[in-house]
Design an enzyme around this catalytic site. Structure first.
Site, mmCIF file in Angstrom:
data_model
loop_
_atom_site.group_PDB
_atom_site.id
_atom_site.type_symbol
_atom_site.label_atom_id
_atom_site.label_comp_id
_atom_site.label_asym_id
_atom_site.label_seq_id
_atom_site.Cartn_x
_atom_site.Cartn_y
_atom_site.Cartn_z
ATOM 1 N N LYS A 277 0.799 -1.227 0.000
ATOM 2 C CA LYS A 277 0.000 0.000 0.000
ATOM 3 C C LYS A 277 0.832 1.278 0.000
ATOM 4 O O LYS A 277 0.291 2.355 0.162
ATOM 5 C CB LYS A 277 -0.956 -0.005 1.183
ATOM 6 C CG LYS A 277 -1.992 -1.100 1.071
ATOM 7 C CD LYS A 277 -3.007 -1.021 2.166
ATOM 8 C CE LYS A 277 -4.036 -2.117 1.986
ATOM 9 N NZ LYS A 277 -5.096 -2.030 2.964
ATOM 10 N N CYS A 278 2.135 1.174 -0.177
ATOM 11 C CA CYS A 278 2.982 2.370 -0.224
ATOM 12 C C CYS A 278 3.050 2.896 -1.650
ATOM 13 O O CYS A 278 3.170 2.138 -2.597
ATOM 14 C CB CYS A 278 4.400 2.065 0.259
ATOM 15 S SG CYS A 278 4.534 1.975 2.031
ATOM 16 N N LEU A 279 2.999 4.206 -1.757
ATOM 17 C CA LEU A 279 3.097 4.842 -3.080
ATOM 18 C C LEU A 279 4.542 4.976 -3.500
ATOM 19 O O LEU A 279 5.433 5.042 -2.767
ATOM 20 C CB LEU A 279 2.431 6.217 -3.047
ATOM 21 C CG LEU A 279 0.951 6.205 -2.674
ATOM 22 C CD1 LEU A 279 0.447 7.634 -2.549
ATOM 23 C CD2 LEU A 279 0.139 5.453 -3.701
#
Length: 114
Positions: free
Chosen positions: A112-114
């Site tokens: 879920k990290c950009l």
């Protein structure tokens, strides 16, 4: 000692994704972590190592890299709330604790990290 036949594994000659995360977790070692940290402008302290070792253990236990929320909740249970809060973790890993610690730990980037 003859080193002609030894392959030197440095960050430069290992397989990485486009963001610099190792593609093979088995390539990771302490020296490599120090090299990656240096590239990230981080001087590793004992608290950095606690987080790095924690995320590696988490990854190999659950087969997933912890997101920021997972990291904070899990590490607080193991190490303690007083020290391992989000503010302190961002001081250790200014580009994002889950993201940067995972990179140094040689595990995949959190989903879920950009």
């Amino acid at each position: 000692m003859n080193t002609d036949n030894k392959i030197l594994y440095t960050y430069e000659n290992l397989e990485k994704d486009s963001e610099g995360y190792l593609k093979k977790t088995k390539d990771w070692n302490i020296k490599l972590a120090e090299e990656i940290a240096k590239r990230e402008n981080i001087t590793l302290s004992s608290d950095h190592w606690k987080v790095i070792i924690f995320v590696r253990k988490f990854y190999f236990k659950f087969n997933i890299t912890p997101s920021m929320r997972m990291l904070i909740k899990s590490i607080q249970k193991e190490i303690g709330k007083s020290k391992m809060n989000s503010i302190y973790l961002f001081k250790l890993f200014p580009k994002g604790p889950a993201k940067q610690a995972s990179k140094i730990a040689g595990i995949p980037k959190p989903v879920k990290c950009l």
